[in-house]
Scaffold this motif. Structure first.
Motif, short mmCIF file in Angstrom:
data_model
loop_
_atom_site.label_atom_id
_atom_site.label_comp_id
_atom_site.label_asym_id
_atom_site.label_seq_id
_atom_site.Cartn_x
_atom_site.Cartn_y
_atom_site.Cartn_z
N ILE A 33 0.86 -1.18 0.00
CA ILE A 33 0.00 0.00 0.00
C ILE A 33 0.90 1.23 0.00
N PHE A 34 0.69 2.12 -0.97
CA PHE A 34 1.42 3.38 -1.06
C PHE A 34 0.46 4.52 -0.73
N CYS A 35 0.88 5.45 0.12
CA CYS A 35 0.07 6.60 0.52
C CYS A 35 0.89 7.85 0.23
N ILE A 36 0.36 8.76 -0.60
CA ILE A 36 1.11 9.96 -0.98
C ILE A 36 0.24 11.19 -0.80
N GLU A 40 0.39 20.64 0.25
CA GLU A 40 1.51 21.17 1.03
C GLU A 40 1.23 21.10 2.53
N ALA A 41 -0.04 20.99 2.90
CA ALA A 41 -0.41 20.83 4.31
C ALA A 41 -0.26 19.36 4.71
N ASN A 42 0.22 19.12 5.92
CA ASN A 42 0.32 17.75 6.41
C ASN A 42 -1.07 17.13 6.50
N ASP A 43 -1.13 15.83 6.32
CA ASP A 43 -2.37 15.08 6.43
C ASP A 43 -2.16 13.97 7.45
N LYS A 44 -3.22 13.51 8.07
CA LYS A 44 -3.17 12.34 8.95
C LYS A 44 -3.94 11.23 8.26
N ILE A 45 -3.31 10.05 8.19
CA ILE A 45 -3.92 8.94 7.47
C ILE A 45 -4.10 7.72 8.37
N ASN A 46 -5.08 6.93 8.01
CA ASN A 46 -5.33 5.64 8.65
C ASN A 46 -5.40 4.57 7.57
N VAL A 47 -4.81 3.42 7.86
CA VAL A 47 -4.93 2.25 6.99
C VAL A 47 -5.25 1.07 7.89
N CYS A 63 -1.80 1.42 10.42
CA CYS A 63 -1.29 2.73 10.84
C CYS A 63 -2.49 3.60 11.18
N TYR A 64 -2.33 4.42 12.23
CA TYR A 64 -3.43 5.22 12.74
C TYR A 64 -2.95 6.64 13.02
N GLU A 65 -3.64 7.60 12.40
CA GLU A 65 -3.29 9.03 12.58
C GLU A 65 -1.81 9.28 12.28
N THR A 66 -1.30 8.58 11.29
CA THR A 66 0.08 8.74 10.85
C THR A 66 0.19 9.99 10.01
N ILE A 67 1.19 10.82 10.28
CA ILE A 67 1.36 12.06 9.53
C ILE A 67 1.95 11.75 8.16
N ALA A 68 1.27 12.22 7.13
CA ALA A 68 1.75 12.12 5.76
C ALA A 68 2.22 13.52 5.35
N TYR A 69 3.51 13.68 5.22
CA TYR A 69 4.09 14.97 4.86
C TYR A 69 4.03 15.17 3.35
N TYR A 70 3.97 16.43 2.91
CA TYR A 70 3.92 16.75 1.49
C TYR A 70 5.16 16.19 0.79
N GLY A 71 4.93 15.53 -0.31
CA GLY A 71 6.02 15.03 -1.15
C GLY A 71 6.70 13.77 -0.65
N GLN A 72 6.26 13.24 0.47
CA GLN A 72 6.83 12.00 0.97
C GLN A 72 5.76 10.92 0.96
N SER A 73 6.21 9.68 0.80
CA SER A 73 5.24 8.58 0.77
C SER A 73 5.34 7.74 2.04
N VAL A 74 4.22 7.16 2.39
CA VAL A 74 4.16 6.15 3.44
C VAL A 74 3.80 4.86 2.73
N SER A 86 -10.56 -6.89 3.76
CA SER A 86 -10.61 -5.58 3.10
C SER A 86 -9.55 -4.64 3.65
N ILE A 87 -9.09 -3.75 2.79
CA ILE A 87 -8.22 -2.65 3.21
C ILE A 87 -9.09 -1.40 3.26
N VAL A 88 -9.17 -0.78 4.45
CA VAL A 88 -9.98 0.42 4.64
C VAL A 88 -9.04 1.58 4.94
N ILE A 89 -9.29 2.73 4.27
CA ILE A 89 -8.40 3.88 4.37
C ILE A 89 -9.16 5.12 4.80
#
Length: 105
Positions: A33-36, A40-47, A63-74, A86-89
């Protein structure tokens, strides 16, 4: 047995749980799973990986409330899904795109 490739992509609306991929009955799958974050604002992601017959719960999260920074992938590697798993995002602000790529086994 031939492997069948999987490519599932989704950019969910803000603060909404959505299914990125579900294994069919009798099917298993493996992949990454790739998350991008595209903002430019940070996002919080759940997978989460929700196993067959269950609902999304605290024990489902990879992953829970993981910070996704601009231009970087998780990315989360070597994810295995059994039949009807199922994969829920979720993306807090809706700026992160999610891709599941791998193979049906």
């Amino acid at each position: 047995m031939a492997l069948e490739p999987i490519l599932s992509e989704l950019k969910p609306t803000a603060a909404s749980d959505q299914t990125l991929y579900s294994a069919n009955i009798g099917e298993t799958a493996t992949g990454t799973i790739f998350c991008i974050n595209q903002s430019e604002a940070n996002d919080k992601i759940n997978v989460a990986l929700v196993t067959s017959g269950n609902v999304l719960s605290n024990s489902s999260y990879l992953c829970y409330e993981t910070i996704a920074y601009y231009g970087q992938s998780v990315y989360l590697q070597e994810i295995y899904l059994g039949s009807q798993d199922s994969i829920v995002i979720r993306s807090s602000n809706g700026s992160t795109s999610f891709t599941f790529t791998g193979y049906k086994l």
